[in-house]
Design an enzyme around this catalytic site. Structure first.
Site, PDB file in Angstrom:
ATOM      1  N   ASP A 101       0.834  -1.200   0.000  1.00 26.83           N
ATOM      2  CA  ASP A 101       0.000   0.000   0.000  1.00 26.83           C
ATOM      3  C   ASP A 101       0.875   1.258   0.000  1.00 26.83           C
ATOM      4  OD1 ASP A 101      -2.196  -1.670   0.154  1.00 26.83           O
ATOM      5  OD2 ASP A 101      -2.404  -1.481   2.321  1.00 26.83           O
ATOM      6  N   VAL A 102       0.278   2.363  -0.366  1.00 23.23           N
ATOM      7  CA  VAL A 102       1.009   3.632  -0.432  1.00 23.23           C
ATOM      8  C   VAL A 102       1.695   3.944   0.895  1.00 23.23           C
ATOM      9  CG1 VAL A 102       0.739   6.130  -0.661  1.00 23.23           C
ATOM     10  CG2 VAL A 102      -0.419   4.615  -2.251  1.00 23.23           C
TER      11      VAL A 102
END
Length: 238
Positions: A101-102
């Site tokens: 994920d970011v």
């Protein structure tokens, strides 16, 4: 391999650019000018463009210490791509082995070897992925057992595979999973009524994030690391 394709593989040439360079007599093979795009390059041939030796870029396997704020994508988005952190040729050919994920940091594998990627992420190979999570609230007493039992997460038809949970302190835990469903670890802690504050991947299989890599830095995997993750099993063919 045809000479025009060899030029495209070893330079930034498009096919039309390669043919133009050939037509201008800029390409030599073993010291002799060759203008035929259909010339078949042999392993022993020495190909040069205006005197500069050329070589095919082989398959590459890298580890990146992914910082927060970067997306695991090759496309432009609202966040910068992890590919922007790499200083390698033809990085548009590379892809991430799975995704983070970011806001998730840590070990990210990047390659242009599709068969290797498949072997790394194939569920039947049961490759451990180890994460360190910091949490908003203390863990409940039954957290270890609930992870070990496997959980049925919201919007899923089947329970996730059993996972190993090691409690480091009341709000820190190390999690080992063998699959990678969407936001899986965050959702697993969410099922306990908790929230992940930070998530950092430490290891995939036997490959550990190099402690010498600062966030945003990368290095090539060693041959042993590549083989440990993507080596073929007895009887398996490429």
């Amino acid at each position: 391999m045809r000479l025009d394709k060899f030029l495209c593989e070893s330079t930034d040439f498009t096919r039309s650019m390669a043919r133009s360079a050939l037509a201008r007599g800029e390409i030599t093979v073993n010291g002799e000018v060759v203008k035929r795009a259909t010339y078949v390059v042999q392993d022993t041939d020495a190909v040069a463009w205006e005197g500069e030796p050329l070589a095919i870029i082989g398959l590459r396997h890298l580890m990146l210490n992914k910082p927060a704020g970067y997306e695991c994508t090759n496309k432009t988005s609202q966040h910068p791509s992890v590919m922007d952190l790499l200083d390698v040729e033809k990085r548009e050919r590379l892809h991430t082995v799975g995704r983070l994920d970011v806001d998730t940091t840590g070990l990210l594998l990047i390659t242009d070897d599709g068969q290797w990627t498949h072997r790394v992420i194939s569920p039947r190979h049961q490759t451990d992925k180890v994460y360190l999570a910091t949490l908003a609230e203390p863990l409940p007493d039954d957290a270890v057992q609930r992870f070990a039992d496997g959980m049925l997460l919201k919007h899923e038809d089947e329970a996730v595979l059993p996972a190993h949970l090691e409690v480091v302190d009341p709000t820190t835990a190390r999690v080992t999973v063998q699959e990678g469903k969407y936001h899986q670890i965050k959702r697993m802690f969410g099922a306990l009524g908790n929230r992940v504050v930070t998530l950092h991947r430490e290891r995939i299989g036997s490959v550990v994030l190099d402690p010498d890599l600062a966030p945003g830095e990368s290095r090539y995997l060693t041959d042993a690391e590549v083989q440990s993750l993507g080596g073929m099993e007895p009887g398996e063919t490429a």
